[in-house]
Scaffold this active site. Structure first.
Site, PDB file in Angstrom:
ATOM      1  N   THR A  45    -112.806  52.038 -68.639  1.00 47.76           N
ATOM      2  CA  THR A  45    -113.159  52.908 -69.775  1.00 47.76           C
ATOM      3  C   THR A  45    -112.537  52.434 -71.068  1.00 47.76           C
ATOM      4  OG1 THR A  45    -113.523  54.867 -68.431  1.00 47.76           O
ATOM      5  CG2 THR A  45    -112.843  55.243 -70.702  1.00 47.76           C
ATOM      6  N   TYR A  59    -120.576  57.650 -69.886  1.00 51.29           N
ATOM      7  CA  TYR A  59    -120.603  56.439 -70.729  1.00 51.29           C
ATOM      8  C   TYR A  59    -120.637  55.231 -69.797  1.00 51.29           C
ATOM      9  CZ  TYR A  59    -115.810  56.887 -69.256  1.00 51.29           C
ATOM     10  OH  TYR A  59    -114.681  57.061 -68.472  1.00 51.29           O
ATOM     11  N   SER A  92    -113.304  49.867 -62.427  1.00 50.83           N
ATOM     12  CA  SER A  92    -112.258  49.552 -61.448  1.00 50.83           C
ATOM     13  C   SER A  92    -112.536  50.103 -60.060  1.00 50.83           C
ATOM     14  CB  SER A  92    -110.904  50.050 -61.949  1.00 50.83           C
ATOM     15  OG  SER A  92    -110.772  51.442 -61.784  1.00 50.83           O
ATOM     16  N   THR A 125    -109.314  53.347 -64.937  1.00 50.93           N
ATOM     17  CA  THR A 125    -108.300  54.296 -64.456  1.00 50.93           C
ATOM     18  C   THR A 125    -108.488  54.661 -62.985  1.00 50.93           C
ATOM     19  OG1 THR A 125    -109.662  56.169 -65.145  1.00 50.93           O
ATOM     20  CG2 THR A 125    -108.033  55.332 -66.729  1.00 50.93           C
ATOM     21  N   ASP A 126    -109.687  54.447 -62.441  1.00 47.08           N
ATOM     22  CA  ASP A 126    -109.944  54.923 -61.075  1.00 47.08           C
ATOM     23  C   ASP A 126    -109.031  54.284 -60.036  1.00 47.08           C
ATOM     24  OD1 ASP A 126    -113.573  55.424 -61.281  1.00 47.08           O
ATOM     25  OD2 ASP A 126    -111.854  56.462 -62.167  1.00 47.08           O
ATOM     26  N   LYS A 198    -103.432  59.123 -60.459  1.00 52.20           N
ATOM     27  CA  LYS A 198    -104.430  59.794 -61.305  1.00 52.20           C
ATOM     28  C   LYS A 198    -104.645  61.196 -60.733  1.00 52.20           C
ATOM     29  CE  LYS A 198    -109.048  59.171 -63.362  1.00 52.20           C
ATOM     30  NZ  LYS A 198    -110.223  58.256 -63.506  1.00 52.20           N
ATOM     31  N   GLU A 319     -94.595  65.248 -37.245  1.00 48.62           N
ATOM     32  CA  GLU A 319     -95.804  65.862 -36.672  1.00 48.62           C
ATOM     33  C   GLU A 319     -96.388  65.047 -35.510  1.00 48.62           C
ATOM     34  OE1 GLU A 319     -95.889  69.427 -38.405  1.00 48.62           O
ATOM     35  OE2 GLU A 319     -97.420  68.660 -37.046  1.00 48.62           O
TER      36      GLU A 319
HETATM   37  N1  DAS Z   1    -115.027  54.069 -63.719  1.00 53.11           N
HETATM   38  C1  DAS Z   1    -113.701  54.150 -64.304  1.00 53.11           C
HETATM   39  C2  DAS Z   1    -112.944  52.853 -63.995  1.00 53.11           C
HETATM   40  O1  DAS Z   1    -113.422  51.794 -64.385  1.00 53.11           O
HETATM   41  C3  DAS Z   1    -113.684  54.338 -65.750  1.00 53.11           C
HETATM   42  C4  DAS Z   1    -112.267  54.504 -66.235  1.00 53.11           C
HETATM   43  O2  DAS Z   1    -111.805  55.637 -66.162  1.00 53.11           O
HETATM   44  O3  DAS Z   1    -111.618  53.530 -66.597  1.00 53.11           O
HETATM   45  O4  DAS Z   1    -111.885  52.958 -63.381  1.00 53.11           O
END
Ligand code: DAS
Length: 362
Positions: A45, A59, A92, A125-126, A198, A319
């Site tokens: 992103t 997007y 990602s 970020t994923d 995240k 467990e």
């Molecule tokens: N799809 C997500 C990624 O590329 C977009 C982002 O949040 O960066 O990880």
């Protein structure tokens, strides 16, 4: 009206030119003193773009190249001498083991160069937390490595990418970040790669280190550290990927009420060398799944008991009787990070007791 003495004019011009050259010289000297930071761009992103300024979901990630990311933040030149490399251009969720090996080798090559003081990796970020932790375990340098992303594309109102990138470069250029392990910097915060995760699908404050706590802040062009990672990282790990072109296949099976052994049997049949069982609660195993887990273990598949909960210690022999089943407890690593550590552990050993030691060390 008095006219300046004819010989005065050249003097004033000379004075002005001298002042300018001194200023430029000082600026050049100051710039030369700035740390050399290389930005390795992978997509996400932070390199995304949307149809309108209010498009914060829906997007396209990974559309803007590293040169444009750098051009969009001219302030970077005040904190570092920056170079950019486009290593990948992907969202990602598509990051792979092969991408990680390529990226880690490039990082280690660059950090071995005396003219590179730090590295920033722009990333989606994923899976940002996963790449950061992988690098935390395999980078062989004390120089700063900072992984950064954004929750909004650069085309959006109040996009967070530019300031996140600025802060990440500032951090990578700082003395304070040396020797701290791979860091994750978003939203004015500094997190350790091992424990950050995240926590929200879309908000700016998505990256958190619940309970164990983030390391510090970036405020007013300066990093402030309040904690250090207690676990081994970077130069203090036993993992070396320099000669590796593939990582052992490790998969994750998710625990839930009424789960059966189908997913587990499928990944074992597909050749998994290790399985992370993301159990309910403290890594609990449903009775219907234990025989399949035990059979997989007897086939030589390493089994790690993790938890889907997100925080807390998965206690060995809590467990489940790990001693009897010959399983490994994940400690506090979430399932996706336990997978990374097990993959790297399997490049060193298949001994479950050794692997349990590794989970208590990293
Ligand atoms: N799809 C997500 C990624 O590329 C977009 C982002 O949040 O960066 O990880």
């Amino acid at each position: 009206m008095s006219h300046p003495r004819p010989h005065a004019f050249p003097t004033r011009l000379m004075q002005a030119l001298l002042a300018c050259s001194l200023l430029l010289g000082n600026a050049a000297q100051a710039a030369e003193k700035l740390a050399h930071v290389t930005i390795l761009a992978t997509g996400g992103t932070i390199a995304g773009s949307g149809a309108t300024s209010t498009t914060t979901v829906g997007y396209t990630a990974a559309t803007v190249g590293v040169d444009r990311l750098i051009q969009a933040v001219p302030e970077l030149a005040k904190v570092a001498q920056v170079k950019g490399e486009q290593v990948f251009q992907i969202a990602s969720e598509n990051m792979s083991n092969e991408h990680w090996l390529t990226l880690a080798k490039r990082v280690n090559t660059l950090l071995a160069q005396p003219d590179v003081d730090g590295i920033v990796i722009t990333h989606g970020t994923d899976t940002l937390e996963e790449t950061a932790y992988f690098l935390d375990l395999v980078v062989k340098s004390r120089k700063p490595v900072v992984v950064v992303g954004a929750m909004r594309p650069g085309t959006a109102l109040s996009a967070d990418g530019p300031i996140n990138l600025y802060n990440a470069v500032l951090l990578a250029a700082s003395q304070e970040a040396i020797g701290k392990g791979v860091l994750v910097a978003l939203n004015d915060q500094i997190h350790a790669a091992r424990d950050v995760t995240k926590t929200n699908t879309s908000t700016l404050d998505s990256f958190k280190t619940p309970e164990l706590g983030m390391l510090g802040y970036i405020q007013g062009n300066k990093p402030y550290f309040y904690h250090l990672s207690a676990r081994q990282h970077t130069v203090d790990t036993e993992f070396d990927i320099s000669q590796l072109n593939i990582l052992p296949q490790v998969d994750i099976v998710y625990g839930y009420a009424n789960m059966g052994p189908a997913a587990l049997n499928a990944v074992v049949a597909a050749g998994a060398k290790g399985v992370i069982h993301a159990g309910v609660g403290d890594g609990s195993l449903a009775s219907k799944v234990v025989p399949a887990l035990s059979a997989a273990r007897k086939q030589g598949v390493l089994i790690v008991r993790a938890s889907r909960v997100g925080q807390g210690i998965v206690a060995r022999n809590g467990e489940a009787n790990d001693d009897e089943l010959d399983f490994v407890a994940a400690d506090t690593l979430n399932p996706q990070k336990a997978r990374i550590l097990l993959m790297l552990a399997l490049t060193r050993t298949t001994d479950s007791k050794e692997i349990q030691r590794i989970f208590y060390r990293y």
